[in-house]
Design a protein around this motif. Structure first.
Motif, PDB file in Angstrom:
ATOM      1  N   LEU A 145       0.823  -1.216   0.000  1.00 15.35           N
ATOM      2  CA  LEU A 145       0.000   0.000   0.000  1.00 15.35           C
ATOM      3  C   LEU A 145       0.855   1.264   0.000  1.00 15.35           C
ATOM      4  O   LEU A 145       0.603   2.183  -0.775  1.00 15.35           O
ATOM      5  CB  LEU A 145      -0.936   0.022   1.210  1.00 15.35           C
ATOM      6  CG  LEU A 145      -2.221  -0.788   1.084  1.00 15.35           C
ATOM      7  CD1 LEU A 145      -2.924  -0.874   2.426  1.00 15.35           C
ATOM      8  CD2 LEU A 145      -3.135  -0.184   0.051  1.00 15.35           C
ATOM      9  N   ASP A 146       1.850   1.324   0.870  1.00  9.18           N
ATOM     10  CA  ASP A 146       2.678   2.531   0.959  1.00  9.18           C
ATOM     11  C   ASP A 146       3.415   2.796  -0.351  1.00  9.18           C
ATOM     12  O   ASP A 146       3.471   3.925  -0.824  1.00  9.18           O
ATOM     13  CB  ASP A 146       3.682   2.428   2.106  1.00  9.18           C
ATOM     14  CG  ASP A 146       3.020   2.481   3.475  1.00  9.18           C
ATOM     15  OD1 ASP A 146       1.931   3.068   3.580  1.00  9.18           O
ATOM     16  OD2 ASP A 146       3.603   1.945   4.422  1.00  9.18           O
ATOM     17  N   THR A 147       3.981   1.749  -0.918  1.00  7.40           N
ATOM     18  CA  THR A 147       4.697   1.894  -2.182  1.00  7.40           C
ATOM     19  C   THR A 147       3.747   2.360  -3.274  1.00  7.40           C
ATOM     20  O   THR A 147       4.060   3.277  -4.042  1.00  7.40           O
ATOM     21  CB  THR A 147       5.348   0.557  -2.591  1.00  7.40           C
ATOM     22  OG1 THR A 147       6.281   0.183  -1.586  1.00  7.40           O
ATOM     23  CG2 THR A 147       6.033   0.673  -3.938  1.00  7.40           C
ATOM     24  N   THR A 148       2.580   1.743  -3.350  1.00  6.81           N
ATOM     25  CA  THR A 148       1.606   2.103  -4.381  1.00  6.81           C
ATOM     26  C   THR A 148       1.178   3.551  -4.229  1.00  6.81           C
ATOM     27  O   THR A 148       1.126   4.296  -5.208  1.00  6.81           O
ATOM     28  CB  THR A 148       0.388   1.167  -4.316  1.00  6.81           C
ATOM     29  OG1 THR A 148       0.835  -0.180  -4.483  1.00  6.81           O
ATOM     30  CG2 THR A 148      -0.621   1.521  -5.397  1.00  6.81           C
ATOM     31  N   ARG A 149       0.868   3.950  -3.010  1.00  4.35           N
ATOM     32  CA  ARG A 149       0.452   5.338  -2.771  1.00  4.35           C
ATOM     33  C   ARG A 149       1.548   6.304  -3.210  1.00  4.35           C
ATOM     34  O   ARG A 149       1.281   7.309  -3.883  1.00  4.35           O
ATOM     35  CB  ARG A 149       0.114   5.538  -1.296  1.00  4.35           C
ATOM     36  CG  ARG A 149      -0.417   6.920  -0.976  1.00  4.35           C
ATOM     37  CD  ARG A 149      -0.818   7.008   0.490  1.00  4.35           C
ATOM     38  NE  ARG A 149      -1.336   8.312   0.788  1.00  4.35           N
ATOM     39  CZ  ARG A 149      -2.587   8.691   0.578  1.00  4.35           C
ATOM     40  NH1 ARG A 149      -3.450   7.843   0.055  1.00  4.35           N
ATOM     41  NH2 ARG A 149      -2.983   9.914   0.889  1.00  4.35           N
ATOM     42  N   ASN A 199      -8.831   5.816  -2.256  1.00  4.52           N
ATOM     43  CA  ASN A 199      -9.592   4.571  -2.261  1.00  4.52           C
ATOM     44  C   ASN A 199      -8.705   3.379  -2.626  1.00  4.52           C
ATOM     45  O   ASN A 199      -8.773   2.329  -1.997  1.00  4.52           O
ATOM     46  CB  ASN A 199     -10.760   4.673  -3.244  1.00  4.52           C
ATOM     47  CG  ASN A 199     -11.634   3.451  -3.221  1.00  4.52           C
ATOM     48  OD1 ASN A 199     -12.038   2.986  -2.175  1.00  4.52           O
ATOM     49  ND2 ASN A 199     -11.923   2.917  -4.395  1.00  4.52           N
ATOM     50  N   VAL A 200      -7.866   3.548  -3.628  1.00  5.49           N
ATOM     51  CA  VAL A 200      -7.016   2.460  -4.099  1.00  5.49           C
ATOM     52  C   VAL A 200      -5.885   2.183  -3.120  1.00  5.49           C
ATOM     53  O   VAL A 200      -5.608   1.031  -2.789  1.00  5.49           O
ATOM     54  CB  VAL A 200      -6.445   2.777  -5.504  1.00  5.49           C
ATOM     55  CG1 VAL A 200      -5.383   1.770  -5.910  1.00  5.49           C
ATOM     56  CG2 VAL A 200      -7.556   2.814  -6.543  1.00  5.49           C
ATOM     57  N   ALA A 201      -5.221   3.221  -2.665  1.00  3.85           N
ATOM     58  CA  ALA A 201      -4.050   3.062  -1.791  1.00  3.85           C
ATOM     59  C   ALA A 201      -4.112   4.078  -0.659  1.00  3.85           C
ATOM     60  O   ALA A 201      -3.427   5.097  -0.679  1.00  3.85           O
ATOM     61  CB  ALA A 201      -2.773   3.236  -2.606  1.00  3.85           C
ATOM     62  N   PRO A 202      -4.929   3.797   0.357  1.00  2.09           N
ATOM     63  CA  PRO A 202      -5.075   4.737   1.466  1.00  2.09           C
ATOM     64  C   PRO A 202      -3.815   4.843   2.312  1.00  2.09           C
ATOM     65  O   PRO A 202      -2.923   4.001   2.227  1.00  2.09           O
ATOM     66  CB  PRO A 202      -6.234   4.146   2.273  1.00  2.09           C
ATOM     67  CG  PRO A 202      -6.217   2.698   1.955  1.00  2.09           C
ATOM     68  CD  PRO A 202      -5.727   2.595   0.534  1.00  2.09           C
TER      69      PRO A 202
END
Length: 129
Positions: A59-63, A116-119
């Motif tokens: 998640l963190d990487t994606t965000r 929404n995708v990467a909170p």
């Protein structure tokens, strides 16, 4: 309304059906067409992508990647297409030896899409409001 465009070149050494499969495994339901440059897919759904990043705990990487690629109401990023073929997500730079999948997400409410995708997370866990 969200628009997601996926473009993926096909090199002479590659099987076009395997490249198509790579796109479909990350973006199931995408409408995919072939042109002179490779494959182009379109979808309005990032649900599977969002579930996969949670499953892989990235998640963190994606965000970070989504925010870094953001310009106005568009964000773009690149995925390793060989890793995508096995249904996994691996972000990469635009030019890699084994080829990339370019993804462009456009939405008038892009910040809400990213949220929404990467909170945001705290200690690796989603922050639920």
């Amino acid at each position: 309304m969200m628009k997601v465009e996926i473009t993926c070149p096909i090199y002479p050494s590659e099987d076009p059906e395997k490249v198509r499969t790579a796109i479909e495994r990350i973006f199931p339901g995408a409408e995919i067409v072939e042109d002179e440059k490779g494959l182009k897919g379109n979808t309005d759904n990032l649900d599977h992508f969002s579930k996969q990043i949670r499953k892989q705990k990235i998640l963190d990487t994606t965000r970070s990647v989504l925010l870094r690629g953001k310009r106005g109401n568009i964000t773009r990023f690149f995925l390793n297409k060989q890793v995508a073929f096995v249904g996994k997500i691996s972000f990469c730079e635009e030019k890699t030896i084994l080829g990339t999948m370019r993804v462009v997400v456009e939405d008038d409410e892009l910040d809400a899409v990213i949220e929404n995708v990467a909170p945001e997370t705290v200690d690796g866990e989603e922050v639920l409001i």
